[in-house]
Write an enzyme that holds these catalytic residues in place. Structure first.
Site, PDB file in Angstrom:
ATOM      1  N   THR A 112       0.822  -1.204   0.000  1.00 46.05           N
ATOM      2  CA  THR A 112       0.000   0.000   0.000  1.00 46.05           C
ATOM      3  C   THR A 112       0.861   1.260   0.000  1.00 46.05           C
ATOM      4  O   THR A 112       0.471   2.276  -0.584  1.00 46.05           O
ATOM      5  CB  THR A 112      -0.951   0.016   1.210  1.00 46.05           C
ATOM      6  OG1 THR A 112      -0.206  -0.236   2.408  1.00 46.05           O
ATOM      7  CG2 THR A 112      -2.035  -1.031   1.064  1.00 46.05           C
ATOM      8  N   ARG A 155      -9.139  -5.457   1.496  1.00 51.19           N
ATOM      9  CA  ARG A 155      -9.984  -5.606   2.680  1.00 51.19           C
ATOM     10  C   ARG A 155      -9.763  -4.531   3.734  1.00 51.19           C
ATOM     11  O   ARG A 155     -10.375  -4.567   4.787  1.00 51.19           O
ATOM     12  CB  ARG A 155      -9.747  -6.989   3.309  1.00 51.19           C
ATOM     13  CG  ARG A 155     -10.254  -8.121   2.448  1.00 51.19           C
ATOM     14  CD  ARG A 155      -9.951  -9.463   3.063  1.00 51.19           C
ATOM     15  NE  ARG A 155     -10.590 -10.554   2.333  1.00 51.19           N
ATOM     16  CZ  ARG A 155     -10.129 -11.083   1.217  1.00 51.19           C
ATOM     17  NH1 ARG A 155      -8.988 -10.631   0.704  1.00 51.19           N
ATOM     18  NH2 ARG A 155     -10.779 -12.057   0.601  1.00 51.19           N
ATOM     19  N   GLN A 211       0.803 -13.150  -0.340  1.00 58.22           N
ATOM     20  CA  GLN A 211      -0.611 -13.190  -0.691  1.00 58.22           C
ATOM     21  C   GLN A 211      -0.922 -12.207  -1.819  1.00 58.22           C
ATOM     22  O   GLN A 211      -2.057 -12.163  -2.294  1.00 58.22           O
ATOM     23  CB  GLN A 211      -1.460 -12.841   0.536  1.00 58.22           C
ATOM     24  CG  GLN A 211      -1.299 -13.792   1.713  1.00 58.22           C
ATOM     25  CD  GLN A 211      -1.978 -13.276   2.965  1.00 58.22           C
ATOM     26  OE1 GLN A 211      -1.337 -12.666   3.815  1.00 58.22           O
ATOM     27  NE2 GLN A 211      -3.268 -13.492   3.081  1.00 58.22           N
ATOM     28  N   ASP A 224       0.792  -8.503  -7.060  1.00 57.51           N
ATOM     29  CA  ASP A 224       1.282  -7.285  -7.714  1.00 57.51           C
ATOM     30  C   ASP A 224       2.686  -7.375  -8.307  1.00 57.51           C
ATOM     31  O   ASP A 224       3.163  -6.423  -8.925  1.00 57.51           O
ATOM     32  CB  ASP A 224       1.236  -6.104  -6.735  1.00 57.51           C
ATOM     33  CG  ASP A 224       1.971  -6.382  -5.425  1.00 57.51           C
ATOM     34  OD1 ASP A 224       3.051  -7.008  -5.454  1.00 57.51           O
ATOM     35  OD2 ASP A 224       1.465  -5.969  -4.370  1.00 57.51           O
ATOM     36  N   HIS A 229      -1.557 -16.599  -4.178  1.00 53.73           N
ATOM     37  CA  HIS A 229      -2.743 -16.222  -4.947  1.00 53.73           C
ATOM     38  C   HIS A 229      -2.415 -15.950  -6.407  1.00 53.73           C
ATOM     39  O   HIS A 229      -3.244 -15.381  -7.120  1.00 53.73           O
ATOM     40  CB  HIS A 229      -3.412 -14.997  -4.305  1.00 53.73           C
ATOM     41  CG  HIS A 229      -3.894 -15.257  -2.916  1.00 53.73           C
ATOM     42  ND1 HIS A 229      -4.110 -14.253  -1.988  1.00 53.73           N
ATOM     43  CD2 HIS A 229      -4.201 -16.423  -2.271  1.00 53.73           C
ATOM     44  CE1 HIS A 229      -4.519 -14.777  -0.854  1.00 53.73           C
ATOM     45  NE2 HIS A 229      -4.584 -16.097  -0.998  1.00 53.73           N
ATOM     46  N   CYS A 248      -7.643 -23.906 -25.068  1.00 60.11           N
ATOM     47  CA  CYS A 248      -6.585 -24.808 -25.540  1.00 60.11           C
ATOM     48  C   CYS A 248      -5.505 -25.056 -24.504  1.00 60.11           C
ATOM     49  O   CYS A 248      -4.589 -25.840 -24.728  1.00 60.11           O
ATOM     50  CB  CYS A 248      -5.968 -24.266 -26.834  1.00 60.11           C
ATOM     51  SG  CYS A 248      -4.933 -22.784 -26.600  1.00 60.11           S
TER      52      CYS A 248
END
Length: 253
Positions: A29, A37, A104, A107, A122, A133
């Protein structure tokens, strides 16, 4: 709870031979990447509906919702640079102190900072798989996605260059298993120091990882963390870059 001064954290790092870091949205951040969240996160503000954007069945039916998010996300992070803490972890890996990073985040900032052993629970936008395909594209970046979306329909949906099937970034959607959780557990179980950075630990299964070790665990996060106090757990409620700038000064001495 056991607070930890930067000098004490630096001593733990210097004495470690197999440190592992678990990182969440809070490490990014400060670079300008919105979280999902947090108090102003994308889920809380409802700017994007998480069920429409990140639920795998909805992606298969209506991928434009995900790609509308991707268009905004890729444009926002295209010119973002890794934070001090990202670079500090990369330096510790290069120095042989850090075994690897479990993240997690989607980025790619750890890799941009120079980290090599990064387990993306993730997934990320670095690769993508055709849903028809099964062709897999590698070494992608945000400019690639922006160009691909610019050349597609509106709303933007990216298609496979081989068969024109629907292309899905290798990001873990709701309804899909996370990547390499067994390997992540093994990394944490074998470490002699665990850093939990920028994660509130309220998302499973990543939130279970600190329970895999009895080694000293340093949790640095703004706000509450869903991990109970225990011996060898140290909680630091500070800005990550501010804290690790001070830690780095002591590590170098």
């Amino acid at each position: 709870m056991h607070p930890l001064e930067p000098v004490a954290c630096a001593e733990l790092i210097r004495n470690s031979k197999s440190m592992v870091a678990l990182t969440g949205a809070g490490i990014s951040t400060a670079a300008g990447i919105p979280d999902f969240r947090g108090p102003k996160g994308l889920y809380v503000t409802r700017r994007y509906d998480p069920e429409l954007v990140f639920e795998i069945d909805n992606f298969q039916r209506a991928p434009q919702y995900f790609y509308e998010f991707t268009s905004d996300f890729a444009t926002a992070v295209r010119d973002v640079a890794p934070t001090f803490t990202h670079r500090f972890l990369a330096q510790q890996e290069q120095a042989g102190q850090l075994e690897g990073v479990i993240t997690q985040n989607i980025d790619i900032l750890h890799q941009m900072a120079g980290s090599r052993n990064v387990l993306e629970l993730h997934g990320s936008y670095r690769s993508a798989t055709c849903q028809s395909c099964r062709t897999r594209l590698h070494e992608l970046d945000y400019p690639w996605w922006i160009d691909a979306m610019a050349g597609s329909s509106h709303p933007p949906v990216v298609h496979c260059p081989s068969c024109d099937g629907l292309l899905k970034p290798d990001i873990v959607f709701f309804g899909e298993a996370v990547n390499g959780f067994g390997r992540a557990e093994a990394m944490v179980a074998a470490c002699d120091l665990l850093l939990v950075l920028g994660s509130s630990l309220n998302v499973t299964p990543a939130s279970l990882l600190p329970y895999s070790t009895s080694a000293p665990t340093v949790i640095v996060n703004r706000g509450s963390v869903m991990l109970p106090p225990a011996p060898n757990r140290y909680f630091v409620d500070e800005d990550l870059d501010d804290y690790f700038t001070k830690v780095a000064d002591h590590v170098r001495r």
